[in-house]
Motif scaffolding. Sequence first.
Motif, PDB file in Angstrom:
ATOM      1  N   SER A  30       1.231  76.765  24.588  1.00  0.00           N
ATOM      2  CA  SER A  30       0.908  75.868  25.690  1.00  0.00           C
ATOM      3  C   SER A  30       1.821  74.646  25.716  1.00  0.00           C
ATOM      4  CB  SER A  30      -0.556  75.418  25.569  1.00  0.00           C
ATOM      5  OG  SER A  30      -1.427  76.513  25.569  1.00  0.00           O
ATOM      6  N   VAL A  31       2.996  74.771  25.080  1.00  0.00           N
ATOM      7  CA  VAL A  31       3.923  73.653  24.984  1.00  0.00           C
ATOM      8  C   VAL A  31       5.201  74.006  25.737  1.00  0.00           C
ATOM      9  CG1 VAL A  31       5.175  72.116  23.428  1.00  0.00           C
ATOM     10  CG2 VAL A  31       2.994  73.115  22.715  1.00  0.00           C
ATOM     11  N   LEU A  32       5.647  73.096  26.613  1.00  0.00           N
ATOM     12  CA  LEU A  32       6.889  73.315  27.342  1.00  0.00           C
ATOM     13  C   LEU A  32       8.077  73.264  26.388  1.00  0.00           C
ATOM     14  CD1 LEU A  32       6.224  71.095  30.489  1.00  0.00           C
ATOM     15  CD2 LEU A  32       6.032  73.592  30.303  1.00  0.00           C
ATOM     16  N   ALA A  33       9.126  74.000  26.736  1.00  0.00           N
ATOM     17  CA  ALA A  33      10.279  74.121  25.844  1.00  0.00           C
ATOM     18  C   ALA A  33      10.929  72.775  25.566  1.00  0.00           C
ATOM     19  CB  ALA A  33      11.296  75.086  26.447  1.00  0.00           C
ATOM     20  N   ASP A  34      11.066  71.917  26.591  1.00  0.00           N
ATOM     21  CA  ASP A  34      11.716  70.630  26.362  1.00  0.00           C
ATOM     22  C   ASP A  34      10.874  69.722  25.477  1.00  0.00           C
ATOM     23  OD1 ASP A  34       9.796  70.370  28.295  1.00  0.00           O
ATOM     24  OD2 ASP A  34      10.911  68.957  29.528  1.00  0.00           O
ATOM     25  N   THR A  35       9.542  69.822  25.616  1.00  0.00           N
ATOM     26  CA  THR A  35       8.654  69.045  24.746  1.00  0.00           C
ATOM     27  C   THR A  35       8.792  69.501  23.307  1.00  0.00           C
ATOM     28  OG1 THR A  35       7.076  68.752  26.549  1.00  0.00           O
ATOM     29  CG2 THR A  35       6.259  68.384  24.314  1.00  0.00           C
ATOM     30  N   LEU A  36       8.834  70.815  23.108  1.00  0.00           N
ATOM     31  CA  LEU A  36       8.971  71.356  21.760  1.00  0.00           C
ATOM     32  C   LEU A  36      10.313  70.962  21.150  1.00  0.00           C
ATOM     33  CD1 LEU A  36       7.501  73.007  19.657  1.00  0.00           C
ATOM     34  CD2 LEU A  36       8.520  75.075  20.633  1.00  0.00           C
ATOM     35  N   ASP A  37      11.371  70.968  21.957  1.00  0.00           N
ATOM     36  CA  ASP A  37      12.681  70.545  21.460  1.00  0.00           C
ATOM     37  C   ASP A  37      12.642  69.091  21.005  1.00  0.00           C
ATOM     38  OD1 ASP A  37      13.757  73.010  21.964  1.00  0.00           O
ATOM     39  OD2 ASP A  37      14.638  72.466  23.907  1.00  0.00           O
ATOM     40  N   ALA A  38      11.970  68.236  21.772  1.00  0.00           N
ATOM     41  CA  ALA A  38      11.866  66.828  21.402  1.00  0.00           C
ATOM     42  C   ALA A  38      11.114  66.656  20.085  1.00  0.00           C
ATOM     43  CB  ALA A  38      11.174  66.048  22.513  1.00  0.00           C
ATOM     44  N   VAL A  39      10.068  67.450  19.876  1.00  0.00           N
ATOM     45  CA  VAL A  39       9.307  67.387  18.630  1.00  0.00           C
ATOM     46  C   VAL A  39      10.174  67.840  17.460  1.00  0.00           C
ATOM     47  CG1 VAL A  39       7.379  68.415  17.362  1.00  0.00           C
ATOM     48  CG2 VAL A  39       7.050  67.614  19.708  1.00  0.00           C
ATOM     49  N   HIS A  40      10.958  68.906  17.656  1.00  0.00           N
ATOM     50  CA  HIS A  40      11.852  69.365  16.598  1.00  0.00           C
ATOM     51  C   HIS A  40      12.865  68.279  16.231  1.00  0.00           C
ATOM     52  CE1 HIS A  40      10.796  73.569  15.801  1.00  0.00           C
ATOM     53  NE2 HIS A  40      10.549  73.713  17.099  1.00  0.00           N
ATOM     54  N   ARG A  41      13.415  67.597  17.237  1.00  0.00           N
ATOM     55  CA  ARG A  41      14.391  66.553  16.963  1.00  0.00           C
ATOM     56  C   ARG A  41      13.753  65.378  16.223  1.00  0.00           C
ATOM     57  NH1 ARG A  41      15.947  67.771  22.307  1.00  0.00           N
ATOM     58  NH2 ARG A  41      14.853  65.922  23.060  1.00  0.00           N
ATOM     59  N   ALA A  42      12.565  64.963  16.698  1.00  0.00           N
ATOM     60  CA  ALA A  42      11.879  63.840  16.049  1.00  0.00           C
ATOM     61  C   ALA A  42      11.497  64.189  14.617  1.00  0.00           C
ATOM     62  CB  ALA A  42      10.643  63.454  16.852  1.00  0.00           C
ATOM     63  N   SER A  43      11.095  65.428  14.387  1.00  0.00           N
ATOM     64  CA  SER A  43      10.725  65.853  13.035  1.00  0.00           C
ATOM     65  C   SER A  43      11.946  65.873  12.123  1.00  0.00           C
ATOM     66  CB  SER A  43      10.077  67.247  13.089  1.00  0.00           C
ATOM     67  OG  SER A  43       8.912  67.240  13.901  1.00  0.00           O
ATOM     68  N   ALA A  44      13.083  66.357  12.657  1.00  0.00           N
ATOM     69  CA  ALA A  44      14.313  66.394  11.861  1.00  0.00           C
ATOM     70  C   ALA A  44      14.766  64.979  11.504  1.00  0.00           C
ATOM     71  CB  ALA A  44      15.405  67.128  12.632  1.00  0.00           C
ATOM     72  N   ASP A  45      14.587  64.045  12.438  1.00  0.00           N
ATOM     73  CA  ASP A  45      14.962  62.654  12.165  1.00  0.00           C
ATOM     74  C   ASP A  45      14.131  62.074  11.027  1.00  0.00           C
ATOM     75  OD1 ASP A  45      16.795  62.776  14.197  1.00  0.00           O
ATOM     76  OD2 ASP A  45      15.521  61.782  15.690  1.00  0.00           O
ATOM     77  N   ARG A  46      12.948  62.601  10.834  1.00  0.00           N
ATOM     78  CA  ARG A  46      12.090  62.133   9.728  1.00  0.00           C
ATOM     79  C   ARG A  46      12.367  62.880   8.436  1.00  0.00           C
ATOM     80  NH1 ARG A  46       5.972  61.459  12.273  1.00  0.00           N
ATOM     81  NH2 ARG A  46       6.502  59.928  13.900  1.00  0.00           N
ATOM     82  N   GLY A  47      13.309  63.823   8.480  1.00  0.00           N
ATOM     83  CA  GLY A  47      13.630  64.583   7.289  1.00  0.00           C
ATOM     84  C   GLY A  47      12.716  65.764   7.039  1.00  0.00           C
ATOM     85  N   LEU A  48      11.972  66.189   8.058  1.00  0.00           N
ATOM     86  CA  LEU A  48      11.048  67.309   7.906  1.00  0.00           C
ATOM     87  C   LEU A  48      11.751  68.616   8.213  1.00  0.00           C
ATOM     88  CD1 LEU A  48       7.930  65.762   9.730  1.00  0.00           C
ATOM     89  CD2 LEU A  48       8.419  65.781   7.275  1.00  0.00           C
ATOM     90  N   THR A  49      11.391  69.661   7.491  1.00  0.00           N
ATOM     91  CA  THR A  49      11.988  70.976   7.715  1.00  0.00           C
ATOM     92  C   THR A  49      11.177  71.814   8.701  1.00  0.00           C
ATOM     93  OG1 THR A  49      10.796  71.851   5.782  1.00  0.00           O
ATOM     94  CG2 THR A  49      13.041  71.008   5.424  1.00  0.00           C
ATOM     95  N   THR A  50       9.937  71.412   8.957  1.00  0.00           N
ATOM     96  CA  THR A  50       9.093  72.093   9.946  1.00  0.00           C
ATOM     97  C   THR A  50       8.636  71.075  10.980  1.00  0.00           C
ATOM     98  OG1 THR A  50       7.106  71.727   8.610  1.00  0.00           O
ATOM     99  CG2 THR A  50       8.270  73.823   8.306  1.00  0.00           C
ATOM    100  N   PRO A  51       8.326  71.513  12.211  1.00  0.00           N
ATOM    101  CA  PRO A  51       7.943  70.542  13.251  1.00  0.00           C
ATOM    102  C   PRO A  51       6.637  69.844  12.921  1.00  0.00           C
ATOM    103  CG  PRO A  51       7.595  72.798  14.010  1.00  0.00           C
ATOM    104  CD  PRO A  51       8.350  72.900  12.723  1.00  0.00           C
TER     105      PRO A  51
END
Length: 439
Positions: A30-51
């Motif tokens: 139920s998540v739009l692709a662009d929203t999911l991409d933003a979450v992946h980027r924000a998670s990577a910025d925090r040093g996380l390997t999973t969203p």
Amino acid sequence: MSDLLRLATAGSVDDGKSTLVGRLLYDTKSVLADTLDAVHRASADRGLTTPDLSLLVDGLRSEREQGITIDVAYRYFATPRRSFVLADTPGHVQYTRNTVTGASTAQLGVLLVDARKGVVEQTRRHAAVLALLGVPRLVLAVNKIDLVDYDQVTFSRIAKEFTAHATALGFPEDAVLEIPVSALAGDNVVERSANTPWYSGPTLLEHLETVPVEPDPHDAPFRFPVQYVIRPRTPEHPDYRGYAGQVASGTVRVGDEIAVLPGGLRSTVERIDTADGPLAEAVAGQSVTLLLAHELDISRGDLIATSANPPRVTDEFDATVCWLSDKPLRPGARVLVKHGTRTVQAIVTQLRTRFDEQRLASTENPESLRLNEIGQVAVRTAEPVPVDDYTRDRRTGAFLVIDTADGGTLAAGLVGAPLPELDGAADDTDSHALVSPGP
């Protein structure tokens, strides 16, 4: 079965509520692709390997920076079996007012607890708020079950304690379900977990898809708070006089006899207009414009209701309030009461009872109500208002208490709503306790 379920989530701080909601949205696609991409980027910025799935819910910058939920976040998703409107409410004590807002229209509440901590003060407070708001069903999601090695004994202990508290608040046992989950790993959220072979109940999503839902109160008495009077005064509509608003409850049809309250004027419904054209009838939740057979003096704040079963019009009523201000409430307080679209001056003439949702105890004639405390009060308004008991109609039985000085919200109120029954409780000098507060 209804094809729409309105639910609210609540839990104490750091119980993983936002992650659970994010997991629910993620696993149901139920998540739009662009929203999911933003979450992946924000998670990577925090040093996380999973969203970090909590970011799907905590939309405000201040929420993301602090790692907490501040405001009510509404999410809409659907499965082939049912559509959902989810209100994710804050866990912090100071945002209890937002929990009240999010749960006010819920048909089911999902409470989270950390399996390592169990039922805590905020869990009991949220359960009490949901009970007072008339939410008919509860789910206790025992989250982070992976951090206690999927221990059945731990889960059973928490479930037993919560069920005892919920039933004492008035929930039937069959209206309460406990589920062991791991929002981070996905255990029993959407997919059944092999890590909990001792749990035979449904996953959270399975329960949400199949739980019986109370229908919208289309068969309740018709109630229509007037929001706006439409007088276009154009050559095409020289005599048009319409009353715009949302049907709060019940059904209205062309030809129905109505009463306009608090004045008591009567007429019949001549037309029901919408932006898409006229209707023969309108039901709860629809925004429409009513045209009446007679020219009446009607304005914002009036209530149009069925003449066969109108609400009572009164300037005195008892109510249960959840106090949401740092400023204590004391007898004699002068406030504003906002009921529907009408706001009137009022006095809280008496504090009858204060309810302790932790000990399940009541104190008679308390001196004050403080932040997040729940109590029964007597209210006198400067002019009559048309009210229903909250147990009869959740829409027209609810009101807000507003500060006359700054317009801030002081309390959420429920007309005539009883506090939990404390039958058989032991008596002492100032309270009636249903359960022992413990050592």
